[in-house]
Design a protein around this motif. Sequence first.
Motif, PDB file in Angstrom:
ATOM      1  N   LYS A  13     -12.807 -19.047  17.230  1.00 26.73           N
ATOM      2  CA  LYS A  13     -13.100 -19.214  18.609  1.00 26.73           C
ATOM      3  C   LYS A  13     -11.589 -20.319  19.365  1.00 26.73           C
ATOM      4  N   ARG A  14     -11.346 -20.935  18.471  1.00 29.33           N
ATOM      5  CA  ARG A  14     -10.293 -22.004  18.806  1.00 29.33           C
ATOM      6  C   ARG A  14      -8.971 -20.909  19.000  1.00 29.33           C
ATOM      7  N   ALA A  15      -8.991 -19.927  18.608  1.00 29.45           N
ATOM      8  CA  ALA A  15      -7.940 -19.159  19.259  1.00 29.45           C
ATOM      9  C   ALA A  15      -8.125 -18.031  20.260  1.00 29.45           C
ATOM     10  N   ALA A  16      -9.468 -17.847  20.179  1.00 34.83           N
ATOM     11  CA  ALA A  16      -9.577 -17.134  21.813  1.00 34.83           C
ATOM     12  C   ALA A  16      -9.381 -18.212  22.770  1.00 34.83           C
ATOM     13  N   ASP A  17      -9.900 -19.756  22.394  1.00 34.87           N
ATOM     14  CA  ASP A  17      -9.713 -21.137  23.750  1.00 34.87           C
ATOM     15  C   ASP A  17      -8.000 -21.070  23.766  1.00 34.87           C
ATOM     16  N   ALA A  18      -7.256 -21.148  23.068  1.00 37.13           N
ATOM     17  CA  ALA A  18      -5.397 -20.999  22.905  1.00 37.13           C
ATOM     18  C   ALA A  18      -5.384 -19.384  23.314  1.00 37.13           C
TER      19      ALA A  18
ATOM     20  N   GLU B  54      -3.499 -20.780  14.990  1.00 35.17           N
ATOM     21  CA  GLU B  54      -4.897 -20.074  15.518  1.00 35.17           C
ATOM     22  C   GLU B  54      -5.060 -18.720  14.644  1.00 35.17           C
ATOM     23  N   LEU B  55      -4.507 -18.125  14.973  1.00 36.67           N
ATOM     24  CA  LEU B  55      -4.611 -16.533  14.432  1.00 36.67           C
ATOM     25  C   LEU B  55      -4.469 -16.656  13.081  1.00 36.67           C
ATOM     26  N   ILE B  56      -3.116 -17.227  12.472  1.00 34.80           N
ATOM     27  CA  ILE B  56      -2.738 -17.557  10.930  1.00 34.80           C
ATOM     28  C   ILE B  56      -4.540 -17.999  10.597  1.00 34.80           C
ATOM     29  N   ALA B  57      -4.558 -18.625  10.764  1.00 34.54           N
ATOM     30  CA  ALA B  57      -6.019 -19.421  10.113  1.00 34.54           C
ATOM     31  C   ALA B  57      -7.225 -18.348  10.598  1.00 34.54           C
ATOM     32  N   LEU B  58      -7.592 -17.360  11.426  1.00 36.16           N
ATOM     33  CA  LEU B  58      -8.593 -16.728  10.885  1.00 36.16           C
ATOM     34  C   LEU B  58      -7.497 -15.416  10.242  1.00 36.16           C
ATOM     35  N   ALA B  59      -6.284 -14.921   9.404  1.00 31.79           N
ATOM     36  CA  ALA B  59      -6.038 -14.201   8.770  1.00 31.79           C
ATOM     37  C   ALA B  59      -6.858 -14.655   7.230  1.00 31.79           C
ATOM     38  N   VAL B  60      -6.118 -16.146   7.891  1.00 31.25           N
ATOM     39  CA  VAL B  60      -6.146 -16.772   5.953  1.00 31.25           C
ATOM     40  C   VAL B  60      -8.528 -16.797   5.534  1.00 31.25           C
ATOM     41  N   ALA B  61      -8.719 -17.143   6.707  1.00 32.59           N
ATOM     42  CA  ALA B  61     -10.095 -17.141   6.674  1.00 32.59           C
ATOM     43  C   ALA B  61     -11.083 -15.909   5.860  1.00 32.59           C
TER      44      ALA B  61
ATOM     45  N   TYR C  43     -17.579 -20.339   7.822  1.00 37.58           N
ATOM     46  CA  TYR C  43     -17.477 -21.283   8.382  1.00 37.58           C
ATOM     47  C   TYR C  43     -15.955 -21.581   9.272  1.00 37.58           C
ATOM     48  N   CYS C  44     -15.154 -21.217   8.764  1.00 35.36           N
ATOM     49  CA  CYS C  44     -13.065 -20.933   9.389  1.00 35.36           C
ATOM     50  C   CYS C  44     -13.416 -20.173  10.153  1.00 35.36           C
ATOM     51  N   ILE C  45     -13.997 -18.148   9.655  1.00 36.02           N
ATOM     52  CA  ILE C  45     -13.542 -17.607  10.418  1.00 36.02           C
ATOM     53  C   ILE C  45     -14.558 -17.955  11.721  1.00 36.02           C
ATOM     54  N   GLU C  46     -15.219 -18.884  11.732  1.00 40.11           N
ATOM     55  CA  GLU C  46     -16.384 -18.747  13.138  1.00 40.11           C
ATOM     56  C   GLU C  46     -15.047 -19.183  13.788  1.00 40.11           C
TER      57      GLU C  46
ATOM     58  N   TYR D 131     -26.308 -17.975   2.843  1.00 36.84           N
ATOM     59  CA  TYR D 131     -25.604 -19.151   2.780  1.00 36.84           C
ATOM     60  C   TYR D 131     -25.396 -20.160   4.053  1.00 36.84           C
ATOM     61  N   PHE D 132     -25.541 -19.643   5.396  1.00 41.12           N
ATOM     62  CA  PHE D 132     -24.534 -19.880   6.368  1.00 41.12           C
ATOM     63  C   PHE D 132     -25.896 -20.574   7.323  1.00 41.12           C
ATOM     64  N   ASP D 133     -26.174 -22.048   7.349  1.00 40.51           N
ATOM     65  CA  ASP D 133     -26.982 -22.672   7.840  1.00 40.51           C
ATOM     66  C   ASP D 133     -26.369 -23.516   9.063  1.00 40.51           C
ATOM     67  N   ARG D 134     -25.728 -23.264  10.004  1.00 40.68           N
ATOM     68  CA  ARG D 134     -25.441 -24.214  10.862  1.00 40.68           C
ATOM     69  C   ARG D 134     -26.268 -25.681  10.672  1.00 40.68           C
ATOM     70  N   GLU D 135     -27.449 -25.825  10.908  1.00 43.92           N
ATOM     71  CA  GLU D 135     -27.607 -26.978  11.274  1.00 43.92           C
ATOM     72  C   GLU D 135     -28.197 -27.716  10.038  1.00 43.92           C
ATOM     73  N   ASP D 136     -28.085 -27.616   8.927  1.00 38.98           N
ATOM     74  CA  ASP D 136     -28.854 -27.289   7.696  1.00 38.98           C
ATOM     75  C   ASP D 136     -27.355 -28.037   6.701  1.00 38.98           C
ATOM     76  N   ASP D 137     -26.523 -27.267   6.567  1.00 42.69           N
ATOM     77  CA  ASP D 137     -25.394 -27.861   6.077  1.00 42.69           C
ATOM     78  C   ASP D 137     -24.849 -28.435   6.859  1.00 42.69           C
ATOM     79  N   LYS D 138     -24.530 -29.349   7.565  1.00 41.95           N
ATOM     80  CA  LYS D 138     -23.289 -30.074   8.032  1.00 41.95           C
ATOM     81  C   LYS D 138     -24.125 -31.777   7.207  1.00 41.95           C
ATOM     82  N   LYS D 139     -25.656 -32.237   6.903  1.00 46.85           N
ATOM     83  CA  LYS D 139     -25.843 -33.208   6.572  1.00 46.85           C
ATOM     84  C   LYS D 139     -25.564 -33.432   5.485  1.00 46.85           C
ATOM     85  N   HIS D 140     -25.073 -32.455   4.508  1.00 50.55           N
ATOM     86  CA  HIS D 140     -24.309 -32.262   3.462  1.00 50.55           C
ATOM     87  C   HIS D 140     -23.159 -33.247   3.732  1.00 50.55           C
TER      88      HIS D 140
END
Length: 120
Positions: A70-75, A49-56, A63-66, A4-13
């Motif tokens: 990425k944000r945790a790595a960027d940080a 971001e690591l807290i958010a990742l653990a919750v995700a 969506y949140c894991i992705e 059910y993870f469709d990056r392109e199609d899901d954004k239209k919703h």
Amino acid sequence: MSDYFDREDDKKHVRVYKEQTPDILQAFGAFDKAVFAAEGREIPLKYRELIALAVAETTQCVYCIEAHAKRAADAGATEGELAETAWVATAIRAGGGYTHGRLGFKFSGLRNEDGTPHEH
């Protein structure tokens, strides 16, 4: 999860939120931006971001894991920190199963032979 993870199609919703509840969508965006602001918070961004990742990972939101991985790595998070985050999430989820399992005993109504409630 990926079925059910469709990056392109899901954004239209998002259109529905924009059309039906734009005020709430705007408020949520501002709230999220404040929570994950790079500066001005007590907890450094990498740890938020690591807290958010653990919750995700615990809620299993792909969506949140992705996003938060990425944000945790960027940080500045390392692979080791991502691994420990996953283990923390795993421990919390397992702990929830353990502690909520005790409620099964509590609510079961099982009694000793003399009619008194089981001691747990």
